[in-house]
Scaffold this motif. Sequence first.
Motif, short mmCIF file in Angstrom:
data_model
loop_
_atom_site.label_atom_id
_atom_site.label_comp_id
_atom_site.label_asym_id
_atom_site.label_seq_id
_atom_site.Cartn_x
_atom_site.Cartn_y
_atom_site.Cartn_z
N ALA A 64 0.81 -1.22 0.00
CA ALA A 64 0.00 0.00 0.00
C ALA A 64 0.84 1.27 0.00
O ALA A 64 0.57 2.21 -0.75
CB ALA A 64 -0.94 0.00 1.20
N ASN A 68 1.52 4.39 -4.92
CA ASN A 68 1.61 5.60 -5.74
C ASN A 68 2.97 5.74 -6.42
O ASN A 68 3.08 6.34 -7.49
CB ASN A 68 1.30 6.83 -4.89
CG ASN A 68 -0.18 6.94 -4.55
OD1 ASN A 68 -1.01 6.26 -5.16
ND2 ASN A 68 -0.52 7.78 -3.59
N LEU A 79 -5.88 4.84 0.49
CA LEU A 79 -4.84 3.87 0.82
C LEU A 79 -5.11 3.20 2.16
O LEU A 79 -4.95 1.98 2.31
CB LEU A 79 -3.46 4.54 0.84
CG LEU A 79 -2.93 5.00 -0.53
CD1 LEU A 79 -1.63 5.77 -0.36
CD2 LEU A 79 -2.70 3.79 -1.44
N TYR A 135 -9.52 2.08 -8.91
CA TYR A 135 -9.61 1.92 -7.46
C TYR A 135 -10.65 0.87 -7.10
O TYR A 135 -10.42 0.05 -6.20
CB TYR A 135 -9.96 3.27 -6.82
CG TYR A 135 -10.14 3.21 -5.32
CD1 TYR A 135 -9.05 3.06 -4.47
CD2 TYR A 135 -11.42 3.30 -4.76
CE1 TYR A 135 -9.22 3.00 -3.09
CE2 TYR A 135 -11.60 3.25 -3.39
CZ TYR A 135 -10.49 3.09 -2.56
OH TYR A 135 -10.67 3.04 -1.19
N LEU A 282 2.07 2.58 6.74
CA LEU A 282 1.47 3.84 6.31
C LEU A 282 1.62 4.91 7.37
O LEU A 282 1.84 6.09 7.05
CB LEU A 282 -0.01 3.61 5.98
CG LEU A 282 -0.32 2.92 4.66
CD1 LEU A 282 -1.80 2.55 4.59
CD2 LEU A 282 0.06 3.80 3.47
#
Length: 446
Positions: A64, A68, A79, A135, A282
């Motif tokens: 994740a 990008n 995300l 997505y 993240l």
Amino acid sequence: MAESAVTKKLGANPTRKEILANWTPEDPVFWKKFGERIAKQNLYTSTWALVLSFVVWTLWATIAAKLNMAGFHFSDEQLFTLAALPGLVGATGRLFYTYLPGLIGGRNLAFITTALLLFPLFGLGRALQDPTTSYDTFVLLVSFIGIAGANFSASMANIGFFFPKAHKGLALGINAGIGNLGVSLIYLTAPLLLGWNLSSFFGPGVATPNGMMYVQNVCYFWTAPTALTLVLIWMFMDNLPLPKQSPKSMLSIFGNKHTWLMCWIYTCGFGSFIGFSAALGLLVSKEFPEVSFSMAAFLGPFIGAGIRPVGGWLADRLNSGSNVTLVSLFIMLAASIVVLFGIQTHAFALFFGAFLLLFLTTGFINGASFRMIPYIFDNPFHASLVTGFTAAIAAYGAFLIPKIFGWSYANFQSVTPAFYIIIAFTVLTILITYVFYARKGSGIKC
């Protein structure tokens, strides 16, 4: 040791099928002569299959933060949502998987659920090679990964029947604890796979400021171990005849307050473990973008999973899973406060050190709280169902924690409110554990 009635009935050289048909692990003679070897074969194979399930279930969390960079353009909230979806599906699946070993057999179920992992591995590997993948497509594919998380409840509900009560704490701790190491294993291997040029097998990579990256490798690589695991399951696991219960008997666990209390306690332990595992990468990339975290991400899940069997063993040795759980919860509370302080002061060493301690406490809580269940529920079948159901509810932590983080960033531009919620939840868990199980006079010695 004198011959027991069961061992006399089986004779000197019974077949494996005959042993399974007369399974009585609480009989010490049967256990030493026939049961222990078969139980351990099932345990070791089940444990490895569970490792693989956790690898696949948390695989997306390792991708994740890199998505990008691979040419996709998703927001922080998107995300975090994708990171949360496997937890939502896995937790919901556990509600059903808990009951399946008794219906179709432990080995049959392990084989089917492991084979299903091949579909999201191939599908997501293909999608990651196309930056135009929508997505919504990723929502479907990442949700499919969640079926791997459901395997835990089936595995735990099945393996508990193979062992006598005196050994359940350690056996369940090994199955769950080493199984949880799959989270650490994927965090450890993913950085290597992301940079490993296997284009002749898995397709080309993409150029990034840090060099070439091959995101599809993380999915495709694990198809081979999955196929091998199917062979091991068929060779070394068994369909143990489990007691047949009426639907009314199965539903009776929901009317027992201890079912829900143990769900709450285990959610604080395992829910924190799997939720932080899914969101930590993240979180670090958001709060400490200057830190290269890839090769250190495995440490927290490794510590939490590795110490889980020790939690079960310690609870057995002290004859008190509730006291081990209570002390661990107090340490977890302190660690959570220090983690938040590390974020607020932008002190990565303090933040990460406290997070490792937090993961450590989840391992003790998970091992010790699962040991409590067979002592709270005298009926082995009910204890097995509660074990699986508790695991299902706790798995929602893999969905809730990333979503709480995403909500906190979206509405407050800070993760602090999310940690306030987590800290309050821990305080309530301490009160529940003390009042109902750990204090003298609670009425249950567990």
